[in-house]
Design a protein around this motif. Sequence first.
Motif, PDB file in Angstrom:
ATOM      1  N   ASN A 145      14.113 -44.317 -33.042  1.00 59.47           N
ATOM      2  CA  ASN A 145      13.343 -44.169 -34.272  1.00 59.47           C
ATOM      3  C   ASN A 145      12.093 -43.324 -34.120  1.00 59.47           C
ATOM      4  N   ASN A 146      11.499 -43.324 -32.935  1.00 57.97           N
ATOM      5  CA  ASN A 146      10.179 -42.715 -32.809  1.00 57.97           C
ATOM      6  C   ASN A 146      10.071 -41.558 -31.834  1.00 57.97           C
ATOM      7  N   CYS A 147      10.946 -41.491 -30.889  1.00 55.47           N
ATOM      8  CA  CYS A 147      10.753 -40.543 -29.794  1.00 55.47           C
ATOM      9  C   CYS A 147      11.840 -39.476 -29.752  1.00 55.47           C
ATOM     10  N   ALA A 148      13.075 -39.865 -30.124  1.00 59.49           N
ATOM     11  CA  ALA A 148      14.211 -38.956 -29.976  1.00 59.49           C
ATOM     12  C   ALA A 148      14.001 -37.678 -30.777  1.00 59.49           C
ATOM     13  N   VAL A 149      13.232 -37.757 -31.849  1.00 56.62           N
ATOM     14  CA  VAL A 149      12.989 -36.592 -32.680  1.00 56.62           C
ATOM     15  C   VAL A 149      12.388 -35.447 -31.850  1.00 56.62           C
ATOM     16  N   CYS A 150      11.576 -35.771 -30.872  1.00 52.63           N
ATOM     17  CA  CYS A 150      11.022 -34.722 -30.006  1.00 52.63           C
ATOM     18  C   CYS A 150      11.709 -34.678 -28.647  1.00 52.63           C
ATOM     19  N   HIS A 151      11.923 -35.849 -28.065  1.00 48.08           N
ATOM     20  CA  HIS A 151      12.444 -35.862 -26.689  1.00 48.08           C
ATOM     21  C   HIS A 151      13.966 -35.773 -26.632  1.00 48.08           C
ATOM     22  N   GLY A 152      14.636 -35.859 -27.782  1.00 52.66           N
ATOM     23  CA  GLY A 152      16.103 -35.823 -27.777  1.00 52.66           C
ATOM     24  C   GLY A 152      16.666 -37.205 -27.481  1.00 52.66           C
ATOM     25  N   TYR A 159      11.557 -30.689 -27.752  1.00 52.31           N
ATOM     26  CA  TYR A 159      11.026 -30.094 -28.978  1.00 52.31           C
ATOM     27  C   TYR A 159       9.507 -30.148 -28.945  1.00 52.31           C
ATOM     28  N   ASN A 160       8.845 -29.121 -29.457  1.00 52.97           N
ATOM     29  CA  ASN A 160       7.390 -29.093 -29.526  1.00 52.97           C
ATOM     30  C   ASN A 160       6.762 -29.163 -28.136  1.00 52.97           C
ATOM     31  N   GLY A 161       7.472 -28.686 -27.115  1.00 50.60           N
ATOM     32  CA  GLY A 161       6.940 -28.714 -25.760  1.00 50.60           C
ATOM     33  C   GLY A 161       6.980 -30.082 -25.113  1.00 50.60           C
ATOM     34  N   SER A 162       7.870 -30.953 -25.594  1.00 53.37           N
ATOM     35  CA  SER A 162       7.957 -32.307 -25.043  1.00 53.37           C
ATOM     36  C   SER A 162       8.384 -32.276 -23.583  1.00 53.37           C
ATOM     37  N   ALA A 163       7.836 -33.225 -22.835  1.00 51.29           N
ATOM     38  CA  ALA A 163       8.211 -33.330 -21.422  1.00 51.29           C
ATOM     39  C   ALA A 163       9.648 -33.838 -21.324  1.00 51.29           C
ATOM     40  N   ASP A 164      10.338 -33.421 -20.271  1.00 56.30           N
ATOM     41  CA  ASP A 164      11.690 -33.912 -20.004  1.00 56.30           C
ATOM     42  C   ASP A 164      11.552 -35.310 -19.386  1.00 56.30           C
ATOM     43  N   LYS A 167      13.089 -36.209 -15.981  1.00 60.32           N
ATOM     44  CA  LYS A 167      12.442 -35.731 -14.755  1.00 60.32           C
ATOM     45  C   LYS A 167      11.053 -36.326 -14.585  1.00 60.32           C
ATOM     46  N   SER A 168      10.659 -37.203 -15.513  1.00 58.99           N
ATOM     47  CA  SER A 168       9.311 -37.755 -15.442  1.00 58.99           C
ATOM     48  C   SER A 168       9.145 -38.614 -14.190  1.00 58.99           C
ATOM     49  N   THR A 169       7.986 -38.474 -13.559  1.00 59.21           N
ATOM     50  CA  THR A 169       7.739 -39.269 -12.353  1.00 59.21           C
ATOM     51  C   THR A 169       6.607 -40.251 -12.601  1.00 59.21           C
ATOM     52  N   LEU A 170       6.235 -40.413 -13.882  1.00 61.99           N
ATOM     53  CA  LEU A 170       5.113 -41.290 -14.203  1.00 61.99           C
ATOM     54  C   LEU A 170       5.470 -42.756 -13.966  1.00 61.99           C
ATOM     55  N   SER A 171       4.455 -43.517 -13.615  1.00 60.36           N
ATOM     56  CA  SER A 171       4.659 -44.964 -13.479  1.00 60.36           C
ATOM     57  C   SER A 171       4.735 -45.559 -14.885  1.00 60.36           C
ATOM     58  N   ILE A 178       0.220 -42.825 -22.094  1.00 57.85           N
ATOM     59  CA  ILE A 178       0.528 -41.630 -22.907  1.00 57.85           C
ATOM     60  C   ILE A 178       1.089 -42.043 -24.266  1.00 57.85           C
ATOM     61  N   ILE A 179       1.944 -43.067 -24.287  1.00 64.45           N
ATOM     62  CA  ILE A 179       2.521 -43.515 -25.563  1.00 64.45           C
ATOM     63  C   ILE A 179       1.403 -44.045 -26.480  1.00 64.45           C
ATOM     64  N   LEU A 180       0.471 -44.798 -25.906  1.00 62.03           N
ATOM     65  CA  LEU A 180      -0.641 -45.343 -26.701  1.00 62.03           C
ATOM     66  C   LEU A 180      -1.556 -44.247 -27.227  1.00 62.03           C
ATOM     67  N   GLY A 182      -1.217 -40.684 -26.773  1.00 62.73           N
ATOM     68  CA  GLY A 182      -0.705 -39.351 -27.060  1.00 62.73           C
ATOM     69  C   GLY A 182      -1.184 -38.354 -26.027  1.00 62.73           C
ATOM     70  N   LYS A 183      -0.641 -37.137 -26.119  1.00 67.05           N
ATOM     71  CA  LYS A 183      -1.062 -36.071 -25.208  1.00 67.05           C
ATOM     72  C   LYS A 183      -0.661 -34.738 -25.842  1.00 67.05           C
ATOM     73  N   ASN A 184      -1.594 -33.834 -25.995  1.00 67.70           N
ATOM     74  CA  ASN A 184      -1.341 -32.520 -26.618  1.00 67.70           C
ATOM     75  C   ASN A 184      -0.503 -32.644 -27.897  1.00 67.70           C
ATOM     76  N   ASN A 185       0.738 -32.137 -27.870  1.00 71.17           N
ATOM     77  CA  ASN A 185       1.551 -32.169 -29.093  1.00 71.17           C
ATOM     78  C   ASN A 185       2.177 -33.530 -29.381  1.00 71.17           C
ATOM     79  N   MET A 186       1.977 -34.485 -28.524  1.00 72.18           N
ATOM     80  CA  MET A 186       2.529 -35.825 -28.789  1.00 72.18           C
ATOM     81  C   MET A 186       1.436 -36.684 -29.410  1.00 72.18           C
ATOM     82  N   MET A 187       1.752 -37.305 -30.529  1.00 76.16           N
ATOM     83  CA  MET A 187       0.758 -38.104 -31.236  1.00 76.16           C
ATOM     84  C   MET A 187       0.616 -39.479 -30.604  1.00 76.16           C
ATOM     85  N   PRO A 188      -0.531 -40.147 -30.767  1.00 72.28           N
ATOM     86  CA  PRO A 188      -0.665 -41.507 -30.247  1.00 72.28           C
ATOM     87  C   PRO A 188       0.151 -42.496 -31.077  1.00 72.28           C
TER      88      PRO A 188
HETATM   89  C1  HEC Z   1       5.977 -34.942 -31.775  1.00 73.95           C
HETATM   90  C2  HEC Z   1       6.843 -34.950 -30.637  1.00 73.95           C
HETATM   91  C3  HEC Z   1       6.834 -36.162 -29.738  1.00 73.95           C
HETATM   92  C4  HEC Z   1       7.170 -37.448 -30.051  1.00 73.95           C
HETATM   93  C5  HEC Z   1       7.588 -38.006 -31.393  1.00 73.95           C
HETATM   94  C6  HEC Z   1       7.079 -38.199 -28.825  1.00 73.95           C
HETATM   95  N1  HEC Z   1       6.688 -37.379 -27.822  1.00 73.95           N
HETATM   96 FE1  HEC Z   1       6.436 -37.904 -25.882  1.00 73.95          FE
HETATM   97  N2  HEC Z   1       5.789 -36.049 -25.455  1.00 73.95           N
HETATM   98  C7  HEC Z   1       5.725 -35.016 -26.338  1.00 73.95           C
HETATM   99  C8  HEC Z   1       5.106 -33.883 -25.674  1.00 73.95           C
HETATM  100  C9  HEC Z   1       4.817 -32.542 -26.320  1.00 73.95           C
HETATM  101  C10 HEC Z   1       4.842 -34.280 -24.366  1.00 73.95           C
HETATM  102  C11 HEC Z   1       4.199 -33.443 -23.273  1.00 73.95           C
HETATM  103  C12 HEC Z   1       2.722 -33.646 -23.305  1.00 73.95           C
HETATM  104  C13 HEC Z   1       2.044 -32.752 -22.307  1.00 73.95           C
HETATM  105  O1  HEC Z   1       2.136 -33.041 -21.122  1.00 73.95           O
HETATM  106  O2  HEC Z   1       1.482 -31.751 -22.748  1.00 73.95           O
HETATM  107  C14 HEC Z   1       5.288 -35.650 -24.260  1.00 73.95           C
HETATM  108  C15 HEC Z   1       5.171 -36.388 -23.100  1.00 73.95           C
HETATM  109  C16 HEC Z   1       5.634 -37.688 -22.968  1.00 73.95           C
HETATM  110  C17 HEC Z   1       5.573 -38.461 -21.736  1.00 73.95           C
HETATM  111  C18 HEC Z   1       5.006 -37.978 -20.417  1.00 73.95           C
HETATM  112  C19 HEC Z   1       6.119 -37.564 -19.527  1.00 73.95           C
HETATM  113  C20 HEC Z   1       5.656 -36.908 -18.245  1.00 73.95           C
HETATM  114  O3  HEC Z   1       6.286 -37.158 -17.212  1.00 73.95           O
HETATM  115  O4  HEC Z   1       4.677 -36.155 -18.303  1.00 73.95           O
HETATM  116  C21 HEC Z   1       6.112 -39.671 -22.017  1.00 73.95           C
HETATM  117  C22 HEC Z   1       6.280 -40.845 -21.045  1.00 73.95           C
HETATM  118  C23 HEC Z   1       6.509 -39.671 -23.402  1.00 73.95           C
HETATM  119  N3  HEC Z   1       6.208 -38.453 -23.946  1.00 73.95           N
HETATM  120  C24 HEC Z   1       7.118 -40.721 -24.041  1.00 73.95           C
HETATM  121  C25 HEC Z   1       7.322 -40.771 -25.407  1.00 73.95           C
HETATM  122  C26 HEC Z   1       7.790 -41.932 -26.101  1.00 73.95           C
HETATM  123  C27 HEC Z   1       8.182 -43.259 -25.444  1.00 73.95           C
HETATM  124  C28 HEC Z   1       7.829 -41.620 -27.405  1.00 73.95           C
HETATM  125  C29 HEC Z   1       8.169 -42.518 -28.583  1.00 73.95           C
HETATM  126  C30 HEC Z   1       7.424 -43.746 -28.708  1.00 73.95           C
HETATM  127  C31 HEC Z   1       7.419 -40.232 -27.542  1.00 73.95           C
HETATM  128  N4  HEC Z   1       7.115 -39.754 -26.309  1.00 73.95           N
HETATM  129  C32 HEC Z   1       7.343 -39.542 -28.731  1.00 73.95           C
HETATM  130  C33 HEC Z   1       6.134 -35.024 -27.647  1.00 73.95           C
HETATM  131  C34 HEC Z   1       6.525 -36.132 -28.330  1.00 73.95           C
END
Ligand code: HEC
Length: 209
Positions: A145-152, A159-164, A167-171, A178-180, A182-188
């Motif tokens: 519902n919340n993440c697949a739109v960007c992360h697949g 999408y939108n530069g989302s991290a793969d 391949k994430s190595t985060l704890s 990051i979920i709480l 946000g980071k750059n293009n990812m919203m909190p």
């Molecule tokens: C609007 C698109 C978007 C959505 C929606 C989104 N993300 Fe992201 N996410 C990103 C982007 C862009 C990054 C890379 C941020 C950066 O490092 O600049 C990211 C990075 C991350 C990372 C860090 C991975 C790493 O190894 O650096 C995690 C974990 C993550 N997302 C989890 C989630 C989860 C869980 C959700 C849903 C609750 C979510 N994301 C929703 C765009 C999104």
Amino acid sequence: MHTKQTNMNLLLLHKISVWLFLLIYIIKTILLFTNNTSKLASFSKAIKVPEMIISTLFLLTGIYQFYLLGAIKLFQIFKLVAIFAAIPLAIIGYKKANKALAGLAMFLLLMSYGFAEMARKKPYLTSNTTLMVDGQPDGQSVYMNNCAVCHGTDGTKGYNGSADLKKSTLSNDESISIILNGKNNMMPFKGTLSDEEIKAVANYIITLR
Ligand code: HEC
């Protein structure tokens, strides 16, 4: 294969073409509403070829963003309908110097820009009902519902530069932060998802690795 970098470049190209397109139409609208019809005609003539290139770029890169997104959200449907209604109205309205049609077209264009911004900031508006399993939120459901739109759906889309996420190595704690926040293009997601939902989705994304 489309890489994260080409996706980001295409997104930037899309944004630039949208801004240029809006700028052209703002200028046309000002000329029309200030009764500068001869200036409007000469501006339209001078801008004709660049406008064709810009609008083609804007439509093609827009369609490509849709393709990358996979899941179509309600706001994006509004956006598409508004754009496709605005285009013929704009063509007729500005050509015939008809203020009502041109104004309506401009309104639709600005509205679709607003929808695009809303959809970008609130991708969770698709659906925010989390499936509960044994009284606990299901991490996969929160993810879809919340993440697949960007992360697949499998964590790799980018999408939108989302991290793969594969391949994430985060704890677990680093992901939660990051979920709480946000980071750059990812919203909190603080305030949008409950603590339990965030915990569940953080556990779920580890299973994608
Ligand atoms: C609007 C698109 C978007 C959505 C929606 C989104 N993300 Fe992201 N996410 C990103 C982007 C862009 C990054 C890379 C941020 C950066 O490092 O600049 C990211 C990075 C991350 C990372 C860090 C991975 C790493 O190894 O650096 C995690 C974990 C993550 N997302 C989890 C989630 C989860 C869980 C959700 C849903 C609750 C979510 N994301 C929703 C765009 C999104």
